[in-house]
Design an enzyme around this catalytic site. Structure first.
Site, short mmCIF file in Angstrom:
data_model
loop_
_atom_site.label_atom_id
_atom_site.label_comp_id
_atom_site.label_asym_id
_atom_site.label_seq_id
_atom_site.Cartn_x
_atom_site.Cartn_y
_atom_site.Cartn_z
N ARG A 66 0.80 -1.23 0.00
CA ARG A 66 0.00 0.00 0.00
C ARG A 66 0.84 1.29 0.00
NH1 ARG A 66 -5.04 -0.11 0.53
NH2 ARG A 66 -5.12 -2.03 1.70
N ARG A 92 -9.62 2.23 -3.11
CA ARG A 92 -8.45 1.78 -2.37
C ARG A 92 -8.40 2.51 -1.04
NH1 ARG A 92 -4.11 -0.70 -4.30
NH2 ARG A 92 -2.73 0.39 -2.89
N HIS A 110 -19.05 9.37 -0.85
CA HIS A 110 -19.50 8.01 -0.56
C HIS A 110 -21.02 7.94 -0.68
CE1 HIS A 110 -19.33 3.98 1.03
NE2 HIS A 110 -20.36 4.29 1.79
N ASP A 142 -9.51 10.26 6.35
CA ASP A 142 -8.45 9.84 7.27
C ASP A 142 -8.06 8.41 6.92
OD1 ASP A 142 -10.36 8.22 8.39
OD2 ASP A 142 -10.69 9.49 10.15
C1 GAR Z 1 -19.84 6.56 -6.56
O1 GAR Z 1 -21.15 6.18 -6.23
C2 GAR Z 1 -19.05 6.88 -5.31
O2 GAR Z 1 -19.81 7.49 -4.31
C3 GAR Z 1 -18.60 5.50 -4.87
O3 GAR Z 1 -18.23 4.87 -6.08
C4 GAR Z 1 -19.04 5.39 -7.14
C5 GAR Z 1 -18.12 5.83 -8.24
O4 GAR Z 1 -18.84 6.27 -9.36
N1 GAR Z 1 -17.51 5.56 -3.95
C6 GAR Z 1 -17.37 4.73 -2.91
O5 GAR Z 1 -18.11 3.81 -2.70
C7 GAR Z 1 -16.20 5.05 -2.00
N2 GAR Z 1 -16.23 4.25 -0.82
P1 GAR Z 1 -18.15 7.18 -10.45
O6 GAR Z 1 -16.87 6.45 -10.86
O7 GAR Z 1 -19.15 7.25 -11.56
O8 GAR Z 1 -17.86 8.51 -9.82
#
Ligand code: GAR
Length: 202
Positions: A66, A92, A110, A142
């Site tokens: 990582r 990630r 999110h 974080d």
């Molecule tokens: C979105 O819904 C975002 O909120 C989520 O992935 C998707 C990406 O869509 N992110 C997470 O779940 C982070 N934990 P996109 O590639 O069309 O922006």
């Protein structure tokens, strides 16, 4: 001088595109997207960035420890002198090294009302749990998953006829709206942090 945004993504890139549209339309003023980095080759988000003439870099993460990986990403972000890092579907966890290097300069979006339903398939988790309102969250990052002080949230009602797809679509629309708003607030410094609370100032 324009504030420089670095976007990290792994997939579709619709949140990146919403940010790029907001920058282009002046909803995020005095800013530019300096670089888009993906850990996945062939991420559609990279093609979307290229189509807009925005610089891109693919740094495959497979098999790398990582922090070793994050140091490569940080080098690219520093090379492009970014002021703010926006995670936009970046699947990630960040290393403590990376988080400490950019204090309060990394944002994430999110698709749930955190702290409910962190991790994967949040929309499905929300449906299965039976909540009446779902939504999305923009927060500072974080070293924990989908944690960090919350900047903005938006809610959507969960209706009887909703499916994972229809709920995801409603949430995504709100994601696109509040991510740009949150980036504007942070770039303009119109907030202060008190413990876990992000207080918006004018
Ligand atoms: C979105 O819904 C975002 O909120 C989520 O992935 C998707 C990406 O869509 N992110 C997470 O779940 C982070 N934990 P996109 O590639 O069309 O922006």
């Amino acid at each position: 001088m324009k504030k420089r945004i670095g976007v990290l993504l792994s997939g579709r890139g619709s949140n990146f595109e919403a940010l790029a549209n907001s920058v282009a339309a002046g909803r995020i003023p005095h800013a530019e997207i300096a670089i888009v980095v993906s850990n996945r080759e062939g991420a559609p988000g990279i093609q979307r960035a290229e189509a807009r003439g925005i610089k891109t870099r693919v740094i495959p993460s497979k098999g790398l420890e990582r922090e070793v990986y994050d140091r490569q990403v940080a080098a690219v972000l520093d090379e492009h002198k970014v002021d703010l890092i926006c995670l936009a579907g970046y699947m990630r966890l960040l290393s403590p090294f990376f988080v400490a290097k950019y204090p309060n300069r990394i944002l994430n979006i999110h698709p749930s009302l955190l702290p409910s339903f962190p991790g994967l398939e949040s929309q499905r988790q929300a449906l299965e749990y039976g909540v009446k309102f779902a939504g999305c969250t923009v927060h500072f990052v974080d070293e924990n998953l989908d944690a960090g002080p919350i900047i903005l949230q938006a809610t959507v009602p969960v209706l009887a006829q909703d499916t994972e797809a229809s709920l995801s679509e409603k949430i995504l629309k709100e994601e696109h709206r509040i991510y740009s708003e949150a980036v504007k607030i942070v770039l303009e410094g119109k907030y202060k942090i008190a413990g876990r609370r992000v207080l918006l100032t004018s």
